[in-house]
Enzyme design. Sequence first.
Site, mmCIF file in Angstrom:
data_model
loop_
_atom_site.group_PDB
_atom_site.id
_atom_site.type_symbol
_atom_site.label_atom_id
_atom_site.label_comp_id
_atom_site.label_asym_id
_atom_site.label_seq_id
_atom_site.Cartn_x
_atom_site.Cartn_y
_atom_site.Cartn_z
ATOM 1 N N GLU A 1 0.834 -1.207 0.000
ATOM 2 C CA GLU A 1 0.000 0.000 0.000
ATOM 3 C C GLU A 1 0.871 1.260 0.000
ATOM 4 O O GLU A 1 0.572 2.239 -0.687
ATOM 5 C CB GLU A 1 -0.936 0.015 1.209
ATOM 6 C CG GLU A 1 -1.861 1.224 1.204
ATOM 7 C CD GLU A 1 -2.724 1.316 2.443
ATOM 8 O OE1 GLU A 1 -3.030 2.457 2.871
ATOM 9 O OE2 GLU A 1 -3.103 0.265 2.997
ATOM 10 N N ASN B 1 -2.674 -4.851 9.171
ATOM 11 C CA ASN B 1 -3.725 -4.613 10.174
ATOM 12 C C ASN B 1 -3.780 -5.744 11.199
ATOM 13 O O ASN B 1 -4.088 -5.517 12.368
ATOM 14 C CB ASN B 1 -5.081 -4.390 9.491
ATOM 15 C CG ASN B 1 -5.698 -5.652 8.954
ATOM 16 O OD1 ASN B 1 -6.373 -6.389 9.664
ATOM 17 N ND2 ASN B 1 -5.465 -5.936 7.670
ATOM 18 N N SER C 1 -8.343 -9.215 6.431
ATOM 19 C CA SER C 1 -8.267 -10.076 5.247
ATOM 20 C C SER C 1 -8.424 -11.551 5.582
ATOM 21 O O SER C 1 -8.172 -12.420 4.743
ATOM 22 C CB SER C 1 -6.935 -9.845 4.515
ATOM 23 O OG SER C 1 -5.845 -9.915 5.403
#
Length: 329
Positions: A142, A241, A284
Site C-alpha cells: 500500500e 492490520n 483479510s
Amino acid sequence: MPASPTSQTQPRRPPLTVYLAAPRGFCAGVDRAIQIVELALAKYGAPVYVRHEIVHNRFVVDSLKAKGAVFVEELEDIPQTTQPVIFSAHGVAKAIPEAAKTRNLMVLDATCPLVFKVHMEAVRHHDEGLEILLIGHKGHPEVAGTMGQLPSGSVHLIETIADARAFAPRDPDRLAFVTQTTLSVDDTAEIVAVLKQRFPKIVGPHKEDICYATTNRQAAVKQIAPRIACLLVVGSPQSSNSLRLVEVAKRAGCPQAMLIERAGDIPWSVLEGIASMGVTAGASAPETLVEEVIDALRQRFDVTVETVTTANESIAFNVPRTLRTASAP
C-alpha cells in the site's frame, strides 16, 4: 459403584471462556477485491491474472488459485493475453496501469476505495505545491502504491516518532501528510501530534486515512484485552492490520497476544491453565478460519463463547460496472 466407561474415557475438559471480538475479519475493501476475482472468473473464465496477492491471506489466495486465478509478482510475468488482469486491494503505483495500457491488457482495479482516497489526497496536495509526508511502513504494497502516485522524491516516508522529529522540510509552512490505512490508531496519533507540534500549518486529511475497519477492530481488541490471558489474532504475517491487532492487545493489558494463520498454529502450551482468552481476525481473514479456531478449542476445552461487539459495520463497496452482470462475454 464402578465408573462408567464414558467417565473413564472422557476426562473432563477444563472450562474456557472465549471472548470473540466484533467487528473482526473481512472489511468492505477485502470483500470487494475477492468478489472482483470471482466475478471475473465467472464472466471471462480461467485464467484470470492477479498482480500480487489480492489480499494478504494464504487461505483466500489458495482458494482463488483453485478456481483459476493466476497470481504473479509483476506484469512482465503475464503472457500476452486477452484475459483480465486484476490489481490487488492494496493499490499500485501509477506506472503499473500505464504499463498495462501499453500492452493492451484488460485491467480490473481492485484497489480499496479507501486506499484510492489516500492516493487522490496525495495527488491533490502535490498539485497544490505541498511537500508530502506519508506515515506508513516501508515495504508494504500500500505504501509503495501511494508513493508511486507521484514523481520519485515527492513523498517522504515517516515510520516512527523519531522520523517525525528528525524530518527537515523544504518549507515548514508548505507541508501535508497522508497515512497508510492499516496503521495503529494510537501510534499514528502520536506521530501526527509531533508533526503538528513542529509544523503547525501542516495539512492533514479531511477525514483520517486509517480506515474504519482497522479502527473498529483495534477498538474491539482494546475492549477485551484487560479481561483475557491470551489473544489469538487470525491473520497473515504479511497483513499490516493483523500485526497491529497483536500490538494493540499487548498495550491494552493482554499478557499474551499472537498471530496465527489457522487452527493448526494454535500454541497449545500457552493456553494451559488459562480460564479466559480472546479471538479476533484481521481484515483479510475469512470467518471460516475463526470458526476453525473455535472448533479446535472445543476439542480441548469446555468452551463458552461470548461475543463482545463495539461497533456494527454495514459498509459495502460496488464492484466495477463491467462485472455487475457476470455473464459470458
